[in-house]
Scaffold this active site. Structure first.
Site, mmCIF file in Angstrom:
data_model
loop_
_atom_site.group_PDB
_atom_site.id
_atom_site.type_symbol
_atom_site.label_atom_id
_atom_site.label_comp_id
_atom_site.label_asym_id
_atom_site.label_seq_id
_atom_site.Cartn_x
_atom_site.Cartn_y
_atom_site.Cartn_z
ATOM 1 N N SER A 1 -0.465 -23.453 4.242
ATOM 2 C CA SER A 1 -0.190 -22.343 3.322
ATOM 3 C C SER A 1 0.066 -22.837 1.902
ATOM 4 O O SER A 1 -0.359 -22.208 0.922
ATOM 5 C CB SER A 1 1.017 -21.542 3.821
ATOM 6 O OG SER A 1 0.703 -20.862 5.027
ATOM 7 N N GLU B 1 -6.727 -26.355 8.711
ATOM 8 C CA GLU B 1 -7.733 -25.926 7.736
ATOM 9 C C GLU B 1 -7.111 -25.578 6.379
ATOM 10 O O GLU B 1 -7.546 -24.669 5.676
ATOM 11 C CB GLU B 1 -8.569 -24.760 8.272
ATOM 12 C CG GLU B 1 -9.426 -25.171 9.471
ATOM 13 C CD GLU B 1 -10.378 -24.086 9.927
ATOM 14 O OE1 GLU B 1 -10.948 -23.399 9.058
ATOM 15 O OE2 GLU B 1 -10.543 -23.940 11.149
#
Length: 392
Positions: free
Chosen positions: A374, A371
């Protein structure tokens, strides 16, 4: 809820969820086969009304739900989240017929949903999708006519050709929310979202051997027919469907991470306060106590940032993309730090198969990637900050 604490009712609800995870969901998870959909666990989530909560809750309630389940049973949390991720586009952008056909089964835990965005060459850069949705003639033999006999306004449907990869719940899902390039414009402007049942002709899947307790697989599309009744939202507006879904679920990915961090922290407090070492207990050692203090402080900071992002979403704030990215970034990186140091303070026992921390050590790594990795979250944050400067 204030800016710093949950209300009494919220705290009690979270406590009940943690107890439910330990009492009912954890035993079902332990009976599941790694890499396969755990349908009894999904059914239990449905029976307890938790899948329903995914679709009627605001962002904050979703975060509390995911955090509490993650504390006691990461498999239950992941199963619930994947149902939400795969079916939320249907709730938000689907037609009445699509919602009526698919959502009751998802809420009950009978039907398995999946969110099919990533591709071999388009993971972090979701706008670079290559799965092609090529226009096909309607009428007899056409793709649109061949799918429930419905033609588009101009008499044409599409055929999907290409591949999706690293798709959670694939290849066992009952339907997929699929994002494909229809070419209305360049980049993200030419992407359409489709609801594709798993039994659609030309769609096949293969399981991938991943470090994951739930299935992750690839999907091959060999001229899969889709018609206008399969479109979620509008043609060419699928990227917005994807981003609306991710903006809701990114803070709750952070909540999942916070739940794991809190479980690791609590286990560490128990272990270090009771483990004899050097004439006392581990907690008497300043190096240990300071490390635990750092773990607790980072976990609390991540928790508050997750709640703030969820509050921004629920209030309709324009800051949602930035806050959601910050919450996911800090919470997932913090969970990695806390679990790693928890393992270090426990020593060899934490690496024993079946130990809570051995389990969390495997589970905590993936959320820093899926999703939006980082690095992607940092890019989003920077872009939003500079956009705000330009607007001023």
């Amino acid at each position: 809820m204030t800016g710093f604490a949950l209300g009494v009712d919220q705290e009690e609800w979270c406590g009940r969820l943690r107890a439910l995870s330990a009492r009912r969901l954890r035993p079902l998870a332990e009976k599941g086969e790694p890499g396969r959909v755990n349908r009894p666990l999904l059914a239990a989530l449905g029976e307890e009304g938790l899948l329903e909560r995914v679709f009627v809750s605001g962002a904050l309630e979703l975060c509390l739900l995911r955090e509490s389940l993650a504390y006691g049973c990461t498999e239950a949390e992941t199963a619930l989240a994947l149902q939400g991720l795969g079916a939320y586009p249907v709730l938000r952008a689907g037609s009445p017929a699509q919602r009526e056909r698919w959502l009751p089964g998802v809420r009950a835990g009978r039907l398995v949903a999946a969110f099919a965005l990533s591709e071999p060459g388009a993971g972090s850069d979701a706008a670079a999708l290559a799965l092609a949705a090529e226009r096909d003639g309607g009428g007899p033999g056409g793709a649109a006519a061949g799918v429930d006999g419905v033609d588009s306004v101009d008499g044409r449907g599409w055929r999907l050709t290409g591949e999706k990869r690293w798709i959670s719940n694939a290849p066992e899902a009952d339907f997929y929310t699929v994002f494909a390039r229809t070419g209305e414009g360049p980049g993200a402007k030419g992407v359409t979202a489709f609801l594709v049942p798993a039994d659609r002709p030309g769609l096949t899947g293969e399981a991938l051997d991943m470090l994951s307790p739930h299935p992750i697989g690839s999907l091959a599309f060999d001229g899969v027919p889709v018609g206008p009744e399969d479109v979620l939202g509008e043609p060419g507006r699928g990227f917005r469907v994807a981003m609306d879904t991710l903006n809701l679920f990114r803070p709750s990915v952070g909540a999942f991470a916070v739940g794991m961090a809190r479980a690791a922290l609590d286990a560490t407090l128990v272990h270090t306060s009771g483990r004899s070492a050097f004439g006392g207990v581990l907690a008497d050692l300043q190096a240990v106590a300071h490390r635990v203090a750092e773990m607790a402080t980072r976990t609390e900071a991540a928790r508050l940032l997750v709640y703030a992002a969820a509050g921004a979403y629920d209030s309709g704030s324009p800051e949602v993309p930035r806050r959601a990215a910050m919450a996911k970034l800090l919470a997932t990186e913090t969970a990695q730090y806390v679990v790693d140091h928890a393992v270090q303070l426990h020593g060899a026992i934490a690496l024993q198969r079946g130990h809570l921390l051995e389990h969390l050590y495997r589970e905590v790594r993936a959320p820093r990637i899926y999703e939006g990795a980082s690095e992607v979250q940092r890019t989003i944050i920077a872009k939003e900050l500079y956009r705000e400067v330009a607007a001023r």
